[in-house]
Design a protein around this motif. Structure first.
Motif, PDB file in Angstrom:
ATOM      1  N   GLU A  88       0.615  -0.930  -0.017  1.00  0.00           N
ATOM      2  CA  GLU A  88      -0.068   0.067   0.005  1.00  0.00           C
ATOM      3  C   GLU A  88       0.984   1.381  -0.046  1.00  0.00           C
ATOM      4  O   GLU A  88       1.802   1.312   0.926  1.00  0.00           O
ATOM      5  CB  GLU A  88      -0.910  -0.297   1.264  1.00  0.00           C
ATOM      6  N   GLU A  89       0.595   1.954  -0.995  1.00  0.00           N
ATOM      7  CA  GLU A  89       1.417   3.264  -1.231  1.00  0.00           C
ATOM      8  C   GLU A  89       0.694   4.395  -0.839  1.00  0.00           C
ATOM      9  O   GLU A  89      -0.579   4.583  -1.261  1.00  0.00           O
ATOM     10  CB  GLU A  89       2.183   3.407  -2.332  1.00  0.00           C
ATOM     11  N   GLN A  90       1.208   5.760  -0.172  1.00  0.00           N
ATOM     12  CA  GLN A  90       0.669   6.870  -0.164  1.00  0.00           C
ATOM     13  C   GLN A  90       1.471   8.109  -0.311  1.00  0.00           C
ATOM     14  O   GLN A  90       2.605   8.050   0.257  1.00  0.00           O
ATOM     15  CB  GLN A  90      -0.405   7.024   1.061  1.00  0.00           C
ATOM     16  N   VAL A  91       0.978   8.956  -0.772  1.00  0.00           N
ATOM     17  CA  VAL A  91       1.915  10.328  -0.922  1.00  0.00           C
ATOM     18  C   VAL A  91       0.959  11.452  -0.377  1.00  0.00           C
ATOM     19  O   VAL A  91       0.176  11.566  -0.893  1.00  0.00           O
ATOM     20  CB  VAL A  91       2.223  10.605  -2.429  1.00  0.00           C
ATOM     21  N   GLN A  92       1.650  12.041   0.632  1.00  0.00           N
ATOM     22  CA  GLN A  92       0.940  13.191   1.237  1.00  0.00           C
ATOM     23  C   GLN A  92       1.776  14.601   0.821  1.00  0.00           C
ATOM     24  O   GLN A  92       3.199  14.387   1.000  1.00  0.00           O
ATOM     25  CB  GLN A  92       1.035  13.250   2.598  1.00  0.00           C
ATOM     26  N   VAL A  93       1.232  15.622   0.627  1.00  0.00           N
ATOM     27  CA  VAL A  93       1.913  16.836   0.674  1.00  0.00           C
ATOM     28  C   VAL A  93       1.505  17.664   2.277  1.00  0.00           C
ATOM     29  O   VAL A  93       0.446  17.694   2.447  1.00  0.00           O
ATOM     30  CB  VAL A  93       1.559  17.806  -0.507  1.00  0.00           C
ATOM     31  N   ARG A  94       2.440  17.939   2.936  1.00  0.00           N
ATOM     32  CA  ARG A  94       2.163  18.378   4.201  1.00  0.00           C
ATOM     33  C   ARG A  94       2.830  19.618   4.547  1.00  0.00           C
ATOM     34  O   ARG A  94       3.678  20.230   3.825  1.00  0.00           O
ATOM     35  CB  ARG A  94       2.573  17.364   5.335  1.00  0.00           C
ATOM     36  N   ARG A  95       2.418  20.402   5.644  1.00  0.00           N
ATOM     37  CA  ARG A  95       2.988  21.796   5.981  1.00  0.00           C
ATOM     38  C   ARG A  95       3.382  21.498   7.287  1.00  0.00           C
ATOM     39  O   ARG A  95       2.494  21.212   8.521  1.00  0.00           O
ATOM     40  CB  ARG A  95       1.905  22.876   5.706  1.00  0.00           C
ATOM     41  N   ALA A  96       4.498  21.915   7.553  1.00  0.00           N
ATOM     42  CA  ALA A  96       5.156  21.939   9.141  1.00  0.00           C
ATOM     43  C   ALA A  96       5.407  23.533   9.517  1.00  0.00           C
ATOM     44  O   ALA A  96       5.923  24.375   8.700  1.00  0.00           O
ATOM     45  CB  ALA A  96       6.583  21.258   8.990  1.00  0.00           C
ATOM     46  N   LYS A 260      -7.776  -6.924  -5.395  1.00  0.00           N
ATOM     47  CA  LYS A 260      -8.782  -7.524  -4.292  1.00  0.00           C
ATOM     48  C   LYS A 260      -7.623  -7.893  -3.375  1.00  0.00           C
ATOM     49  O   LYS A 260      -6.775  -8.795  -3.715  1.00  0.00           O
ATOM     50  CB  LYS A 260      -9.747  -8.460  -4.804  1.00  0.00           C
ATOM     51  N   ASP A 261      -8.226  -7.825  -2.160  1.00  0.00           N
ATOM     52  CA  ASP A 261      -7.214  -8.708  -1.181  1.00  0.00           C
ATOM     53  C   ASP A 261      -7.931 -10.129  -0.830  1.00  0.00           C
ATOM     54  O   ASP A 261      -8.641 -10.576  -1.623  1.00  0.00           O
ATOM     55  CB  ASP A 261      -7.331  -7.815   0.163  1.00  0.00           C
ATOM     56  N   GLU A 262      -7.260 -10.604   0.122  1.00  0.00           N
ATOM     57  CA  GLU A 262      -7.647 -12.300   0.380  1.00  0.00           C
ATOM     58  C   GLU A 262      -9.119 -12.324   0.682  1.00  0.00           C
ATOM     59  O   GLU A 262      -9.461 -13.491   0.527  1.00  0.00           O
ATOM     60  CB  GLU A 262      -6.629 -12.948   1.549  1.00  0.00           C
ATOM     61  N   GLU A 263      -9.695 -11.354   1.175  1.00  0.00           N
ATOM     62  CA  GLU A 263     -11.063 -11.185   1.683  1.00  0.00           C
ATOM     63  C   GLU A 263     -12.003 -10.923   0.434  1.00  0.00           C
ATOM     64  O   GLU A 263     -13.158 -10.792   0.806  1.00  0.00           O
ATOM     65  CB  GLU A 263     -11.339 -10.628   2.854  1.00  0.00           C
ATOM     66  N   ASN A 264     -11.553 -10.835  -0.677  1.00  0.00           N
ATOM     67  CA  ASN A 264     -12.236 -10.285  -1.888  1.00  0.00           C
ATOM     68  C   ASN A 264     -12.750  -8.843  -1.807  1.00  0.00           C
ATOM     69  O   ASN A 264     -13.460  -8.525  -2.477  1.00  0.00           O
ATOM     70  CB  ASN A 264     -13.441 -11.309  -2.138  1.00  0.00           C
ATOM     71  N   MET A 265     -12.019  -8.206  -0.844  1.00  0.00           N
ATOM     72  CA  MET A 265     -12.366  -6.652  -0.971  1.00  0.00           C
ATOM     73  C   MET A 265     -11.520  -5.679  -1.795  1.00  0.00           C
ATOM     74  O   MET A 265     -10.217  -6.111  -1.975  1.00  0.00           O
ATOM     75  CB  MET A 265     -12.027  -6.265   0.633  1.00  0.00           C
ATOM     76  N   PRO A 266     -12.063  -4.728  -2.178  1.00  0.00           N
ATOM     77  CA  PRO A 266     -11.145  -4.019  -3.279  1.00  0.00           C
ATOM     78  C   PRO A 266     -10.203  -3.391  -2.445  1.00  0.00           C
ATOM     79  O   PRO A 266     -10.345  -2.672  -1.531  1.00  0.00           O
ATOM     80  CB  PRO A 266     -12.487  -2.994  -3.657  1.00  0.00           C
ATOM     81  N   LEU A 267      -9.016  -3.044  -3.451  1.00  0.00           N
ATOM     82  CA  LEU A 267      -7.916  -2.215  -3.161  1.00  0.00           C
ATOM     83  C   LEU A 267      -8.058  -1.134  -4.240  1.00  0.00           C
ATOM     84  O   LEU A 267      -8.149  -1.542  -5.340  1.00  0.00           O
ATOM     85  CB  LEU A 267      -6.683  -2.796  -2.994  1.00  0.00           C
ATOM     86  N   VAL A 268      -7.897   0.165  -3.978  1.00  0.00           N
ATOM     87  CA  VAL A 268      -8.313   1.010  -4.914  1.00  0.00           C
ATOM     88  C   VAL A 268      -6.887   2.115  -5.094  1.00  0.00           C
ATOM     89  O   VAL A 268      -5.947   2.258  -4.155  1.00  0.00           O
ATOM     90  CB  VAL A 268      -9.415   2.056  -4.408  1.00  0.00           C
ATOM     91  N   ASN A 269      -6.865   2.836  -6.408  1.00  0.00           N
ATOM     92  CA  ASN A 269      -6.017   3.792  -6.705  1.00  0.00           C
ATOM     93  C   ASN A 269      -6.782   5.113  -6.523  1.00  0.00           C
ATOM     94  O   ASN A 269      -7.777   4.952  -7.043  1.00  0.00           O
ATOM     95  CB  ASN A 269      -5.108   3.448  -7.851  1.00  0.00           C
ATOM     96  N   ALA A 270      -6.077   6.247  -6.252  1.00  0.00           N
ATOM     97  CA  ALA A 270      -6.599   7.555  -6.364  1.00  0.00           C
ATOM     98  C   ALA A 270      -5.610   8.471  -6.349  1.00  0.00           C
ATOM     99  O   ALA A 270      -4.608   8.277  -6.166  1.00  0.00           O
ATOM    100  CB  ALA A 270      -7.803   7.734  -5.096  1.00  0.00           C
ATOM    101  N   GLN A 271      -6.156   9.764  -6.687  1.00  0.00           N
ATOM    102  CA  GLN A 271      -5.337  10.855  -6.605  1.00  0.00           C
ATOM    103  C   GLN A 271      -5.868  11.971  -5.756  1.00  0.00           C
ATOM    104  O   GLN A 271      -7.081  11.704  -4.801  1.00  0.00           O
ATOM    105  CB  GLN A 271      -4.943  11.506  -7.935  1.00  0.00           C
ATOM    106  N   THR A 272      -5.372  13.161  -5.602  1.00  0.00           N
ATOM    107  CA  THR A 272      -5.516  14.185  -4.455  1.00  0.00           C
ATOM    108  C   THR A 272      -4.460  13.902  -3.440  1.00  0.00           C
ATOM    109  O   THR A 272      -3.702  14.653  -3.227  1.00  0.00           O
ATOM    110  CB  THR A 272      -7.136  14.434  -4.136  1.00  0.00           C
ATOM    111  N   THR A 273      -4.912  12.871  -2.512  1.00  0.00           N
ATOM    112  CA  THR A 273      -3.850  12.257  -1.677  1.00  0.00           C
ATOM    113  C   THR A 273      -3.404  11.113  -2.588  1.00  0.00           C
ATOM    114  O   THR A 273      -4.211   9.946  -2.540  1.00  0.00           O
ATOM    115  CB  THR A 273      -4.341  11.998  -0.114  1.00  0.00           C
ATOM    116  N   ASN A 274      -2.582  11.167  -3.246  1.00  0.00           N
ATOM    117  CA  ASN A 274      -2.084  10.335  -4.110  1.00  0.00           C
ATOM    118  C   ASN A 274      -2.000   8.882  -3.437  1.00  0.00           C
ATOM    119  O   ASN A 274      -1.266   8.598  -2.410  1.00  0.00           O
ATOM    120  CB  ASN A 274      -1.093  10.540  -5.009  1.00  0.00           C
ATOM    121  N   SER A 275      -2.723   7.623  -3.782  1.00  0.00           N
ATOM    122  CA  SER A 275      -2.697   6.502  -3.226  1.00  0.00           C
ATOM    123  C   SER A 275      -2.810   5.240  -4.098  1.00  0.00           C
ATOM    124  O   SER A 275      -3.321   5.313  -4.917  1.00  0.00           O
ATOM    125  CB  SER A 275      -3.897   6.338  -2.171  1.00  0.00           C
ATOM    126  N   ARG A 276      -2.089   4.154  -3.774  1.00  0.00           N
ATOM    127  CA  ARG A 276      -2.167   3.007  -4.487  1.00  0.00           C
ATOM    128  C   ARG A 276      -2.376   1.890  -3.472  1.00  0.00           C
ATOM    129  O   ARG A 276      -1.823   1.733  -2.403  1.00  0.00           O
ATOM    130  CB  ARG A 276      -0.768   2.923  -4.886  1.00  0.00           C
TER     131      ARG A 276
END
Length: 304
Positions: A88-96, A260-276
């Motif tokens: 599982e991958e996720q990219v965040q743009v953050r502000r400190a 799909k994971d082992e329980e047949n649940m979806p894994l999704v890709n998306a943007q805005t918070t870029n996710s895989r």
């Protein structure tokens, strides 16, 4: 400052792995999101077995005695459920925000669920696409290549195809590109409130606005068509999930199923918070609320 920020990012990632507030000042909505994620992992008998984090500073500026640092981080979690592993991958743009050499605040920029129910002019797009009321749809005349959808989703989840405009809230634009890569046909040009299309740096609301795409999918009688299914388990790769985080009828986010994971649940890709390969329910999002609603759309074609 660079070394301090590096330590902060390392501690921040520990929070995402263990949901412990090692960073000291992670905001409450993020803490709650992380707790929900950990609970889901436990309930599904899954665990994070390895994690990697990397980051870079984007901009740095001083304002009224404080230093504002915008930075990006990429997190990779190897998740094991039974005998199955996935990354599982996720990219965040953050502000400190720092003061006196210390970090006093830190938060995510460009979060899902913020502004994604609006059109590019920032106006609410009222629902130009209406659901079916007994009208029989036409038989789709196209083939939908689900493997091509996944390939495109994997290639561009953390990048931007220069052939298309990039929006600040890019989730639905990205998903529309995935649909087109699979052979979904455009129609409705040049009316922005009709059909689903992108041409010559112009586009329909349904191409770029989460709220509009949700209603288009419920109402389309020609071109790109879908049927709503009741369970996430019924989705296939290349199908879509729409999100109404507040349960108030304003649809704010769209994702595409890539595995799909082992329980047949979806894994999704998306943007805005870029996710895989993110778990479909988005409990780990700060936009999630107990009132959240989902729509599960199965794309149909002539072989349906």
């Amino acid at each position: 400052m660079i070394n301090q920020l590096k330590r902060h990012v390392e501690n921040l990632h520990k929070c995402y792995v263990s949901a412990e507030n090692e960073a000291g000042f992670i905001r409450e909505d993020e803490k709650e999101a992380l707790r929900r994620k950990q609970e889901r992992l436990r309930s599904s008998k899954a665990e994070i077995v390895k994690n990697i984090v990397d980051g870079r500073i984007i901009t740095e500026r001083s304002i009224e005695g404080k230093t504002i640092i915008d930075y990006g981080i990429k997190m990779q979690n190897v998740i094991r459920r039974g005998k199955q592993l996935h990354i599982e991958e996720q990219v965040q743009v953050r502000r400190a925000v720092t003061e006196g050499g210390k970090i006093i605040d830190d938060y995510v920029l460009y979060r899902e669920g913020v502004g994604e129910g609006e059109n590019e002019e920032g106006e609410r797009n009222g629902s130009p696409y209406l659901p079916f009321e007994g009208t029989r749809r036409s038989s789709p005349a196209y083939s939908y290549d689900r493997l091509a959808v996944v390939r495109y989703a994997e290639r561009w989840w953390n990048d931007y195809n220069p052939a298309y405009k990039v929006f600040e809230n890019n989730c639905t634009n990205y998903v529309s590109q995935c649909l087109m890569a699979g052979g979904a046909p455009m129609w409705g040009i040049p009316q922005r409130t009709k059909g689903w299309w992108y041409r010559n740096n112009n586009w329909s609301f349904s191409w770029s606005v989460a709220h509009a795409l949700r209603w288009y999918l419920s109402g389309a009688k020609e071109g790109l068509q879908a049927i709503e299914v009741e369970r996430p388990e019924d989705l296939l790769n290349g199908d879509l999930i729409c999100y109404d985080f507040n349960g108030d009828g304003r649809w704010q986010h769209t994702t595409v199923v890539t595995a799909k994971d082992e329980e047949n649940m979806p894994l999704v890709n998306a943007q805005t918070t870029n996710s895989r390969m993110r778990y479909w329910a988005y409990e780990d999002s700060t936009a999630w609320t107990p009132e959240i609603k989902y729509k599960f759309f199965h794309i149909i074609d002539r072989d349906f």
